[in-house]
Design a protein around this motif. Structure first.
Motif, PDB file in Angstrom:
ATOM      1  N   ILE A   4       0.862  -1.183   0.000  1.00 23.21           N
ATOM      2  CA  ILE A   4       0.000   0.000   0.000  1.00 23.21           C
ATOM      3  C   ILE A   4       0.897   1.231   0.000  1.00 23.21           C
ATOM      4  O   ILE A   4       1.835   1.332   0.778  1.00 23.21           O
ATOM      5  CB  ILE A   4      -0.913   0.010   1.239  1.00 23.21           C
ATOM      6  N   THR A   5       0.558   2.142  -0.892  1.00 24.28           N
ATOM      7  CA  THR A   5       1.375   3.352  -0.990  1.00 24.28           C
ATOM      8  C   THR A   5       0.983   4.352   0.091  1.00 24.28           C
ATOM      9  O   THR A   5      -0.076   4.244   0.717  1.00 24.28           O
ATOM     10  CB  THR A   5       1.203   4.018  -2.371  1.00 24.28           C
ATOM     11  N   LYS A   6       1.856   5.301   0.275  1.00 18.98           N
ATOM     12  CA  LYS A   6       1.618   6.342   1.260  1.00 18.98           C
ATOM     13  C   LYS A   6       0.351   7.133   0.906  1.00 18.98           C
ATOM     14  O   LYS A   6      -0.447   7.478   1.782  1.00 18.98           O
ATOM     15  CB  LYS A   6       2.834   7.267   1.334  1.00 18.98           C
ATOM     16  N   ILE A   7       0.132   7.388  -0.358  1.00 22.15           N
ATOM     17  CA  ILE A   7      -1.047   8.141  -0.817  1.00 22.15           C
ATOM     18  C   ILE A   7      -2.322   7.353  -0.512  1.00 22.15           C
ATOM     19  O   ILE A   7      -3.322   7.912  -0.052  1.00 22.15           O
ATOM     20  CB  ILE A   7      -0.938   8.459  -2.330  1.00 22.15           C
ATOM     21  N   GLU A   8      -2.286   6.031  -0.723  1.00 18.74           N
ATOM     22  CA  GLU A   8      -3.449   5.194  -0.419  1.00 18.74           C
ATOM     23  C   GLU A   8      -3.730   5.186   1.087  1.00 18.74           C
ATOM     24  O   GLU A   8      -4.890   5.239   1.514  1.00 18.74           O
ATOM     25  CB  GLU A   8      -3.233   3.772  -0.926  1.00 18.74           C
ATOM     26  N   LEU A   9      -2.680   5.113   1.878  1.00 16.87           N
ATOM     27  CA  LEU A   9      -2.848   5.152   3.334  1.00 16.87           C
ATOM     28  C   LEU A   9      -3.444   6.488   3.785  1.00 16.87           C
ATOM     29  O   LEU A   9      -4.313   6.539   4.654  1.00 16.87           O
ATOM     30  CB  LEU A   9      -1.509   4.917   4.038  1.00 16.87           C
ATOM     31  N   GLN A  10      -2.979   7.568   3.182  1.00 16.98           N
ATOM     32  CA  GLN A  10      -3.511   8.887   3.531  1.00 16.98           C
ATOM     33  C   GLN A  10      -4.987   8.989   3.139  1.00 16.98           C
ATOM     34  O   GLN A  10      -5.795   9.544   3.882  1.00 16.98           O
ATOM     35  CB  GLN A  10      -2.696   9.990   2.851  1.00 16.98           C
ATOM     36  N   GLN A  12      -7.128   6.501   2.949  1.00 23.71           N
ATOM     37  CA  GLN A  12      -7.873   5.693   3.917  1.00 23.71           C
ATOM     38  C   GLN A  12      -8.010   6.425   5.257  1.00 23.71           C
ATOM     39  O   GLN A  12      -9.055   6.382   5.895  1.00 23.71           O
ATOM     40  CB  GLN A  12      -7.194   4.340   4.119  1.00 23.71           C
ATOM     41  N   LEU A  13      -6.936   7.109   5.655  1.00 24.15           N
ATOM     42  CA  LEU A  13      -6.969   7.872   6.903  1.00 24.15           C
ATOM     43  C   LEU A  13      -8.015   8.980   6.820  1.00 24.15           C
ATOM     44  O   LEU A  13      -8.787   9.190   7.763  1.00 24.15           O
ATOM     45  CB  LEU A  13      -5.587   8.462   7.201  1.00 24.15           C
ATOM     46  N   VAL A  14      -8.078   9.668   5.699  1.00 22.89           N
ATOM     47  CA  VAL A  14      -9.070  10.742   5.514  1.00 22.89           C
ATOM     48  C   VAL A  14     -10.483  10.158   5.591  1.00 22.89           C
ATOM     49  O   VAL A  14     -11.365  10.721   6.249  1.00 22.89           O
ATOM     50  CB  VAL A  14      -8.828  11.487   4.178  1.00 22.89           C
ATOM     51  N   LYS A  15     -10.712   9.003   4.949  1.00 23.77           N
ATOM     52  CA  LYS A  15     -12.025   8.351   5.000  1.00 23.77           C
ATOM     53  C   LYS A  15     -12.388   7.991   6.437  1.00 23.77           C
ATOM     54  O   LYS A  15     -13.521   8.207   6.882  1.00 23.77           O
ATOM     55  CB  LYS A  15     -12.034   7.079   4.152  1.00 23.77           C
ATOM     56  N   GLN A  17     -11.231   9.370   9.196  1.00 22.08           N
ATOM     57  CA  GLN A  17     -11.455  10.591   9.971  1.00 22.08           C
ATOM     58  C   GLN A  17     -12.847  11.158   9.694  1.00 22.08           C
ATOM     59  O   GLN A  17     -13.541  11.606  10.614  1.00 22.08           O
ATOM     60  CB  GLN A  17     -10.375  11.627   9.647  1.00 22.08           C
ATOM     61  N   ARG A  18     -13.266  11.134   8.444  1.00 20.37           N
ATOM     62  CA  ARG A  18     -14.606  11.619   8.090  1.00 20.37           C
ATOM     63  C   ARG A  18     -15.680  10.735   8.736  1.00 20.37           C
ATOM     64  O   ARG A  18     -16.670  11.228   9.252  1.00 20.37           O
ATOM     65  CB  ARG A  18     -14.784  11.662   6.579  1.00 20.37           C
ATOM     66  N   SER A  19     -15.452   9.437   8.687  1.00 15.29           N
ATOM     67  CA  SER A  19     -16.395   8.504   9.292  1.00 15.29           C
ATOM     68  C   SER A  19     -16.486   8.729  10.800  1.00 15.29           C
ATOM     69  O   SER A  19     -17.577   8.741  11.379  1.00 15.29           O
ATOM     70  CB  SER A  19     -15.967   7.066   8.993  1.00 15.29           C
ATOM     71  N   LEU A  20     -15.353   8.925  11.441  1.00 18.27           N
ATOM     72  CA  LEU A  20     -15.325   9.193  12.876  1.00 18.27           C
ATOM     73  C   LEU A  20     -16.057  10.493  13.194  1.00 18.27           C
ATOM     74  O   LEU A  20     -16.830  10.566  14.162  1.00 18.27           O
ATOM     75  CB  LEU A  20     -13.877   9.258  13.376  1.00 18.27           C
ATOM     76  N   ALA A  21     -15.854  11.524  12.382  1.00 15.92           N
ATOM     77  CA  ALA A  21     -16.533  12.806  12.603  1.00 15.92           C
ATOM     78  C   ALA A  21     -18.050  12.638  12.482  1.00 15.92           C
ATOM     79  O   ALA A  21     -18.809  13.189  13.292  1.00 15.92           O
ATOM     80  CB  ALA A  21     -16.030  13.854  11.610  1.00 15.92           C
ATOM     81  N   ARG A  22     -18.499  11.853  11.486  1.00 17.56           N
ATOM     82  CA  ARG A  22     -19.942  11.586  11.333  1.00 17.56           C
ATOM     83  C   ARG A  22     -20.486  10.842  12.551  1.00 17.56           C
ATOM     84  O   ARG A  22     -21.554  11.150  13.058  1.00 17.56           O
ATOM     85  CB  ARG A  22     -20.214  10.791  10.062  1.00 17.56           C
ATOM     86  N   GLU A  23     -19.757   9.854  13.019  1.00 14.50           N
ATOM     87  CA  GLU A  23     -20.183   9.067  14.178  1.00 14.50           C
ATOM     88  C   GLU A  23     -20.241   9.935  15.429  1.00 14.50           C
ATOM     89  O   GLU A  23     -21.160   9.806  16.242  1.00 14.50           O
ATOM     90  CB  GLU A  23     -19.255   7.868  14.396  1.00 14.50           C
ATOM     91  N   LYS A  24     -19.271  10.825  15.596  1.00 14.69           N
ATOM     92  CA  LYS A  24     -19.283  11.728  16.750  1.00 14.69           C
ATOM     93  C   LYS A  24     -20.486  12.665  16.694  1.00 14.69           C
ATOM     94  O   LYS A  24     -21.126  12.923  17.711  1.00 14.69           O
ATOM     95  CB  LYS A  24     -17.988  12.541  16.811  1.00 14.69           C
ATOM     96  N   ALA A  25     -20.775  13.183  15.503  1.00 14.45           N
ATOM     97  CA  ALA A  25     -21.921  14.074  15.342  1.00 14.45           C
ATOM     98  C   ALA A  25     -23.226  13.333  15.643  1.00 14.45           C
ATOM     99  O   ALA A  25     -24.109  13.861  16.323  1.00 14.45           O
ATOM    100  CB  ALA A  25     -21.952  14.665  13.933  1.00 14.45           C
ATOM    101  N   GLU A  26     -23.321  12.109  15.149  1.00 14.62           N
ATOM    102  CA  GLU A  26     -24.516  11.292  15.403  1.00 14.62           C
ATOM    103  C   GLU A  26     -24.648  11.008  16.897  1.00 14.62           C
ATOM    104  O   GLU A  26     -25.733  11.084  17.467  1.00 14.62           O
ATOM    105  CB  GLU A  26     -24.448   9.989  14.612  1.00 14.62           C
ATOM    106  N   SER A  27     -23.544  10.683  17.543  1.00 16.83           N
ATOM    107  CA  SER A  27     -23.549  10.412  18.976  1.00 16.83           C
ATOM    108  C   SER A  27     -23.980  11.646  19.764  1.00 16.83           C
ATOM    109  O   SER A  27     -24.786  11.552  20.702  1.00 16.83           O
ATOM    110  CB  SER A  27     -22.161   9.958  19.423  1.00 16.83           C
ATOM    111  N   ALA A  28     -23.481  12.803  19.381  1.00 17.08           N
ATOM    112  CA  ALA A  28     -23.861  14.052  20.053  1.00 17.08           C
ATOM    113  C   ALA A  28     -25.345  14.337  19.855  1.00 17.08           C
ATOM    114  O   ALA A  28     -26.046  14.763  20.785  1.00 17.08           O
ATOM    115  CB  ALA A  28     -23.021  15.215  19.533  1.00 17.08           C
ATOM    116  N   SER A  29     -25.845  14.082  18.651  1.00 11.98           N
ATOM    117  CA  SER A  29     -27.256  14.292  18.369  1.00 11.98           C
ATOM    118  C   SER A  29     -28.128  13.358  19.205  1.00 11.98           C
ATOM    119  O   SER A  29     -29.141  13.769  19.779  1.00 11.98           O
ATOM    120  CB  SER A  29     -27.523  14.063  16.876  1.00 11.98           C
TER     121      SER A  29
END
Length: 139
Positions: A4-10, A12-15, A17-29
């Motif tokens: 896996i290349t560094k770009i692919e890892l980055q 996946q990391l962005v995906k 992080q976005r998923s975690l942010a959505r889950e946090k928002a849902e949890s707060a709601s």
């Protein structure tokens, strides 16, 4: 197996992080919804307690409803009325300006009319949401 290349890892990391942010928002709601539900249940329990403690006097019940409405809706004021089939009768009022209750009380009894929100609700036999009473042009 391909590395896996560094770009692919980055990517996946962005995906993730976005998923975690959505889950946090849902949890707060959900936490906010739960808090509102608890407040509502608490207000209902308090009103039921007042009903049980004063079965022959409705005024404490109207007062408890007005207090609960102020708290639950973070309202500036609350007015509770009842309809006897032909007239709208004063129940209780809270908040607003000093002596507001005297002013509001003097408006009752009254016949339901389309010129005010209470009358419109009674005539429509439905709930009418009014986001800004001062800007209401339907009267």
């Amino acid at each position: 197996m391909a590395a896996i290349t560094k770009i692919e890892l980055q990517a996946q990391l962005v995906k993730l992080q976005r998923s975690l942010a959505r889950e946090k928002a849902e949890s707060a709601s959900l936490a906010n919804d739960l808090a509102r539900s608890r407040d509502s249940l608490g207000a209902t329990a308090e009103i039921l307690r007042v009903i049980r403690s004063s079965p022959s006097d409705v005024q404490p019940v109207f007062d408890a409803i007005a207090e609960a409405a102020m708290r639950l809706f973070d309202a500036w004021s609350a007015t509770v009325v009842r309809f006897d089939g032909s007239q709208i009768l004063f129940g209780a009022a809270r908040g607003a300006l000093p002596d507001s209750e005297t002013y509001v009380r003097a408006m009752f009894p009254q016949k339901p009319q389309k010129k005010n929100i209470v009358g419109r609700c009674i005539l429509a036999r439905d709930v009418i949401e009014l986001r800004d009473a001062q800007r209401d042009k339907s009267a």
